[in-house]
Design a protein around this motif. Structure first.
Motif, PDB file in Angstrom:
ATOM      1  N   GLU A 144       0.845  -1.176   0.000  1.00  0.00           N
ATOM      2  CA  GLU A 144       0.000   0.000   0.000  1.00  0.00           C
ATOM      3  C   GLU A 144       0.887   1.235   0.000  1.00  0.00           C
ATOM      4  N   LEU A 145       0.470   2.233  -0.768  1.00  0.00           N
ATOM      5  CA  LEU A 145       1.130   3.529  -0.753  1.00  0.00           C
ATOM      6  C   LEU A 145       0.490   4.374   0.333  1.00  0.00           C
ATOM      7  N   ILE A 146       1.299   5.141   1.040  1.00  0.00           N
ATOM      8  CA  ILE A 146       0.780   6.002   2.105  1.00  0.00           C
ATOM      9  C   ILE A 146       1.382   7.389   1.974  1.00  0.00           C
ATOM     10  N   ASN A 147       0.689   8.357   2.560  1.00  0.00           N
ATOM     11  CA  ASN A 147       1.269   9.693   2.705  1.00  0.00           C
ATOM     12  C   ASN A 147       1.331  10.036   4.186  1.00  0.00           C
ATOM     13  N   PHE A 148       1.930  11.181   4.497  1.00  0.00           N
ATOM     14  CA  PHE A 148       2.222  11.508   5.893  1.00  0.00           C
ATOM     15  C   PHE A 148       1.903  12.964   6.212  1.00  0.00           C
ATOM     16  N   THR A 149       1.640  13.206   7.492  1.00  0.00           N
ATOM     17  CA  THR A 149       1.811  14.550   8.030  1.00  0.00           C
ATOM     18  C   THR A 149       3.186  14.658   8.672  1.00  0.00           C
ATOM     19  N   ARG A 239       4.159  20.566   9.399  1.00  0.00           N
ATOM     20  CA  ARG A 239       3.371  19.340   9.529  1.00  0.00           C
ATOM     21  C   ARG A 239       1.888  19.641   9.712  1.00  0.00           C
ATOM     22  N   LYS A 240       1.590  20.724  10.386  1.00  0.00           N
ATOM     23  CA  LYS A 240       0.198  21.083  10.658  1.00  0.00           C
ATOM     24  C   LYS A 240      -0.534  21.518   9.388  1.00  0.00           C
ATOM     25  N   ASN A 241       0.197  22.139   8.453  1.00  0.00           N
ATOM     26  CA  ASN A 241      -0.438  22.764   7.313  1.00  0.00           C
ATOM     27  C   ASN A 241      -0.333  21.957   6.012  1.00  0.00           C
ATOM     28  N   TYR A 242       0.511  20.919   5.988  1.00  0.00           N
ATOM     29  CA  TYR A 242       0.711  20.167   4.755  1.00  0.00           C
ATOM     30  C   TYR A 242       0.664  18.667   5.017  1.00  0.00           C
ATOM     31  N   ILE A 243       0.201  17.945   4.011  1.00  0.00           N
ATOM     32  CA  ILE A 243       0.457  16.513   3.955  1.00  0.00           C
ATOM     33  C   ILE A 243       1.530  16.295   2.899  1.00  0.00           C
ATOM     34  N   SER A 244       2.175  15.148   2.945  1.00  0.00           N
ATOM     35  CA  SER A 244       3.378  14.952   2.130  1.00  0.00           C
ATOM     36  C   SER A 244       3.096  14.793   0.644  1.00  0.00           C
ATOM     37  N   GLY A 245       1.861  14.451   0.300  1.00  0.00           N
ATOM     38  CA  GLY A 245       1.516  14.289  -1.111  1.00  0.00           C
ATOM     39  C   GLY A 245       0.100  13.773  -1.232  1.00  0.00           C
ATOM     40  N   GLU A 246      -0.498  13.977  -2.409  1.00  0.00           N
ATOM     41  CA  GLU A 246      -1.877  13.548  -2.641  1.00  0.00           C
ATOM     42  C   GLU A 246      -1.890  12.161  -3.285  1.00  0.00           C
ATOM     43  N   LEU A 247      -2.671  11.251  -2.691  1.00  0.00           N
ATOM     44  CA  LEU A 247      -2.826   9.911  -3.252  1.00  0.00           C
ATOM     45  C   LEU A 247      -4.062   9.878  -4.162  1.00  0.00           C
TER      46      LEU A 247
END
Length: 247
Positions: A144-149, A239-247
């Motif tokens: 599974e691909l995941i993104n992060f805060t 970290r509060k304002n962005y996620i690492s990328g859109e899935l």
């Protein structure tokens, strides 16, 4: 069965660390995976002029909690050399590994998804702290691909697209460790993801080359309280304002 790599696999390795390279070679040969060794930059051998050409102490003072050690500077330069190779040779997608990794049998399986991975800037293949994802996307039956805060702070193994390499090279000079710069990915419009279950893990029997070259510690030890707090607040805001990328 031999794996016909659909992308290059690069191993970053210091010339003096032959035992590490032998260990990686054995693992990759056992998995029937081709690779290319990239000679790492040894920070302690750099001249002041060579360092000043790529590293900004002024920006470091503004945007990181402490000055970079020679080991950290050499590490960043080593990764940049791989990115530059990708751009110079128009390499669409690559797997980049440091030399203190343990490869799981599932590492072989990532190559079947190469055409998918080419569309993602950077995908982390390891996380020694098991950071929790923001979102998940199933990838076949295996991953599974995941993104992060909160992006894992390691550069031990990752996939990189040509577009991602160009974005990482957009900085004229760097001023944070390479793995920390990946945490501030939105400054470069870079998207960062993870692949679970992670197909590589840290080899805890090996001491970091940076620690060895720095006399037993990872980075520079001294920093001011105010500078550290300023950096921590900046990271928290990111970290509060962005996620690492859109899935």
């Amino acid at each position: 069965m031999h794996i016909n790599n659909s992308c290059p696999v690069y191993i970053i390795n210091l010339d003096c660390a032959q035992d590490r390279m032998a260990n990686m070679h054995e693992q990759l040969i056992n998995l029937n995976i081709d690779y290319t060794r990239i000679s790492a930059v040894k920070g302690v051998d750099l001249s002041e002029a060579e360092i000043n050409q790529v590293y900004s102490s002024t920006l470091n003072n503004q945007y990181f909690r402490a000055g970079l050690s020679l080991g950290e500077i050499g590490c960043y330069m080593s990764h940049r050399n791989v990115w530059r190779k990708m751009v110079a040779e128009n390499i669409a997608y690559a797997v980049i590994l440091e030399d203190d990794m343990l490869l799981t049998p599932q590492f072989r399986e990532i190559f079947q998804y190469s055409d998918t991975f080419k569309h993602y800037d950077l995908i982390k293949l390891a996380d020694n702290r098991d950071h929790q994802p923001k979102h998940k996307k199933q990838l076949g039956d295996d991953f599974e691909l995941i993104n992060f805060t909160k992006i894992p702070n390691c550069a031990t193994g990752y996939t990189l697209s040509l577009a991602g390499a160009k974005k990482l090279l957009a900085r004229e000079k760097f001023y944070r460790p390479v793995d920390i710069d990946m945490q501030f990915c939105r400054e470069l419009n870079l998207s960062v993801f993870g692949l679970r279950p992670y197909p590589i893990t840290e080899n805890k029997n090996m001491v970091s080359n940076i620690v060895t070259l720095n006399g037993g510690f990872h980075g520079k030890k001294s920093t001011s309280f105010i500078r550290n707090i300023k950096y921590r607040v900046h990271l928290w805001w990111h970290r509060k304002n962005y996620i690492s990328g859109e899935l």
